[in-house]
Design a protein around this motif. Structure first.
Motif, PDB file in Angstrom:
ATOM      1  N   PRO A  66       0.813  -1.223   0.000  1.00 54.17           N
ATOM      2  CA  PRO A  66       0.000   0.000   0.000  1.00 54.17           C
ATOM      3  C   PRO A  66       0.847   1.274   0.000  1.00 54.17           C
ATOM      4  O   PRO A  66       0.316   2.364  -0.149  1.00 54.17           O
ATOM      5  N   TRP A  67       2.181   1.158   0.189  1.00 54.86           N
ATOM      6  CA  TRP A  67       3.020   2.358   0.290  1.00 54.86           C
ATOM      7  C   TRP A  67       3.353   2.887  -1.096  1.00 54.86           C
ATOM      8  O   TRP A  67       3.752   2.124  -1.978  1.00 54.86           O
ATOM      9  N   PRO A  68       3.216   4.197  -1.322  1.00 58.41           N
ATOM     10  CA  PRO A  68       3.593   4.758  -2.628  1.00 58.41           C
ATOM     11  C   PRO A  68       5.100   4.652  -2.869  1.00 58.41           C
ATOM     12  O   PRO A  68       5.891   4.698  -1.931  1.00 58.41           O
ATOM     13  N   GLU A  70       7.219   6.698  -3.991  1.00 58.83           N
ATOM     14  CA  GLU A  70       8.059   7.858  -3.650  1.00 58.83           C
ATOM     15  C   GLU A  70       8.554   7.808  -2.200  1.00 58.83           C
ATOM     16  O   GLU A  70       9.443   8.569  -1.826  1.00 58.83           O
ATOM     17  N   VAL A  71       7.990   6.896  -1.401  1.00 59.66           N
ATOM     18  CA  VAL A  71       8.460   6.781  -0.015  1.00 59.66           C
ATOM     19  C   VAL A  71       9.937   6.365   0.024  1.00 59.66           C
ATOM     20  O   VAL A  71      10.676   6.755   0.930  1.00 59.66           O
ATOM     21  N   GLN A  74      11.771   9.553  -0.218  1.00 62.93           N
ATOM     22  CA  GLN A  74      11.494  10.338   0.996  1.00 62.93           C
ATOM     23  C   GLN A  74      12.260   9.783   2.191  1.00 62.93           C
ATOM     24  O   GLN A  74      12.778  10.532   3.023  1.00 62.93           O
ATOM     25  N   MET A  75      12.344   8.470   2.252  1.00 64.01           N
ATOM     26  CA  MET A  75      13.078   7.858   3.371  1.00 64.01           C
ATOM     27  C   MET A  75      14.587   8.068   3.216  1.00 64.01           C
ATOM     28  O   MET A  75      15.297   8.215   4.214  1.00 64.01           O
ATOM     29  N   ASN A  78      15.141  11.188   4.750  1.00 61.58           N
ATOM     30  CA  ASN A  78      15.025  11.014   6.205  1.00 61.58           C
ATOM     31  C   ASN A  78      16.325  10.433   6.783  1.00 61.58           C
ATOM     32  O   ASN A  78      16.838  10.893   7.811  1.00 61.58           O
ATOM     33  N   GLY A  83      16.904  11.255  10.700  1.00 52.90           N
ATOM     34  CA  GLY A  83      15.634  11.140  11.416  1.00 52.90           C
ATOM     35  C   GLY A  83      14.990   9.768  11.415  1.00 52.90           C
ATOM     36  O   GLY A  83      13.937   9.590  12.022  1.00 52.90           O
ATOM     37  N   ALA A  84      15.605   8.788  10.757  1.00 49.74           N
ATOM     38  CA  ALA A  84      14.959   7.480  10.666  1.00 49.74           C
ATOM     39  C   ALA A  84      15.350   6.586  11.847  1.00 49.74           C
ATOM     40  O   ALA A  84      16.251   6.910  12.624  1.00 49.74           O
ATOM     41  N   THR A 192       5.582  -4.800   5.281  1.00 43.21           N
ATOM     42  CA  THR A 192       5.263  -3.696   6.184  1.00 43.21           C
ATOM     43  C   THR A 192       3.953  -3.922   6.936  1.00 43.21           C
ATOM     44  O   THR A 192       3.578  -3.096   7.766  1.00 43.21           O
TER      45      THR A 192
END
Lengths: 336, 336
Positions: A66-68, A70-71, A74-75, A78, A83-84, A192
């Motif tokens: 279900p995760w797009p 582009e994550v 983005q990660m 991060n 920040g992760a 996930t």
């Protein structure tokens, strides 16, 4: 690894002030570290370095998560910003974190700990055909070998695998099914945390890919159903062994890459430590196939290197016992 | 512990940049630490302190172990000199080690980290009659409470249980059988690695003690079949809770003491973290009875606090995730 140092470690463990075998898995690990270092006691690793290999996956189009997509990018941002989860855990153990773009489907801005080694903007859809060309797989593999070498040249004495790539547990399941000759349904998991319908779709995708697969050659299997981060991790594991530095494996992505690396060079596995076992079912299947016992089982299913980083103090402790614990003779303690 | 802070932690975990639940057991632990600290995020413990409670056991006369009794005093000297396993592991995680003599059957020379709190020179033989008087058990218990308070006053923000006492797994097996209502044969194990004949003798001793035991009162059970270090550990666990500081439990000695402490004050268990599960069968039985899931399972059977110290970085990491990991909003990462 050096058998003489392993035996020396085993003999030393027996003279330390503790009942024989009382430190369980850490005694085996200490002996392994002695073998890797070719000396007993082995040095205590003090500069751990995590490499997080990031890539995107054409199979995302099949709706396996279900995760797009582009994550992934983005990660990476991060990670670069600290920040992760893996960054927080790395700070706890004093490990550096390097992010390596080997195949993210986006242009990534520069950042101090981000290495640009993109092979392509994501793999092709493994459900429809080969995910990578053989040349691409080879290039990602060589990138992983090079990254291990560069980190060791920079002073790292303990390497740690990390990964990021939305949909990458689908590629791992396919690699594990192919290389352990397991049924796709047995090694395909919820990643996930996907729902039943998505898991069914994901398993069907793995089955479809397996049906067309020529399993005779590990590099072909890798190119057909792997990802850029899987290929790079396989190289990273080979590169660590070549540089005689121990490497801690994270979860299902790392162990699926380890199957490839072990098929290419079985002796390299002497340098690998299983940091943890993920709840993803393929992780246990791969570890069993490799004959490796994980250090942690905390029901983790994140990736990024999180489980491996958590195991770093255990690796350090195993080495430290061999160098710092008194013997029965030196401490004047009576035996049984 | 504070339910509001626990709920705040659970809500925060769901907003951090990771799939919900992906950090498994560490998410529950983080919420527990928030409840203990009564705030979310909880502070990351930075001053862990191990207390190794040492005592001797009259039941040694029954031949339940091949180790001579003087090893208890010899190992106390080893702890004081920094040469034991627990010292090496404590150095790895930056923990202090304090040894507390609550019942060693020898005069111990002064040493900087050795606290003289001897209740008596060893217990009486639990196979023949009460190991301690009720007053002795109470005194050892209060000593443990006081030690927790003194360590916290000295700046410790995470306590860790340790123990030393030749023959003390026999007392633990008796406590566990009595307090979990298990069969002695199910919870009596090989301790340091005893042979079949010794295990038979040890199990028979536990059976004999159980047969005469009045189980109606936890303090009576403790006095009848426990040891000075078990009593002090039970107090230590109560004292940690009273001071609202989390405490990491080591193996079978610690969890048998935890059964006593939990029977005396069930709410105190909110402050306890199971560091590992020992291979000693009573350890799993006690943890199950307490409803606790251990962090590590490395086939350890040493005691001293070794397994608990190894778990310290996991406790620190669980707290750190809540304070340092970015949220989906703050990092600009898309959700599923």
């Amino acid at each position: 690894a050096c058998q003489r140092a392993v035996e020396e470690a085993d003999a030393r463990q027996a003279r330390l002030t503790k009942p024989p075998g009382a430190m369980g898995q850490l005694e085996d690990l200490g002996a392994q570290l002695a073998g890797i270092a070719r000396t007993c006691p082995p040095p205590v690793p003090s500069r751990p370095a995590v490499a997080v290999f990031a890539g995107d996956h054409g199979v995302h189009a099949q709706g396996v998560t279900p995760w797009p997509q582009e994550v992934t990018a983005q990660m990476v941002a991060n990670f670069a910003a600290g920040g992760a989860v893996v960054n927080a855990l790395a700070r706890q153990v004093g490990a550096s974190v390097t992010v390596v773009d080997v195949g993210v489907a986006a242009d990534l801005p520069d950042a101090p700990n981000l290495w640009h080694r993109k092979v392509a903007r994501g793999t092709r859809d493994l459900a429809e055909g080969p995910a990578m060309t053989r040349e691409q797989a080879q290039q990602a593999l060589e990138t992983g070998i090079a990254v291990a070498g560069e980190l060791v040249d920079g002073g790292a004495d303990l390497l740690v695998t990390g990964d990021m790539g939305i949909a990458n547990t689908t590629a791992s399941a396919a690699l594990i099914a192919a290389l352990t000759r397991s049924e796709p349904a047995e090694v395909t998991g919820r990643g996930t945390g996907i729902d039943d319908a998505t898991l069914q779709r994901k398993t069907a995708v793995v089955e479809r890919a397996l049906n067309r697969l020529d399993r005779s050659e590990p590099l072909t299997v890798l190119a057909e159903v792997g990802g850029f981060e899987h290929a790079a991790l396989a190289g990273f594991l080979l590169g660590s062994a070549a540089r005689r530095v121990p490497v801690v494996l994270d979860g299902v992505i790392a162990v699926s890459a380890a199957l490839v690396a072990s098929a290419l060079c079985p002796d390299a596995a002497d340098y690998w430590v299983a940091g943890h076992v993920s709840v993803e079912p393929g992780a246990r299947a791969a570890l069993d196939h490799l004959g490796m016992e994980p250090l942690l089982d905390l029901h983790l299913r994140l990736g990024e290197g999180s489980g491996a980083v958590l195991a770093v103090p255990l690796v350090q402790s195993a080495a430290r016992l061999l160098s710092e614990v008194a013997t029965f003779d030196s401490a004047g303690v009576s035996g049984a």
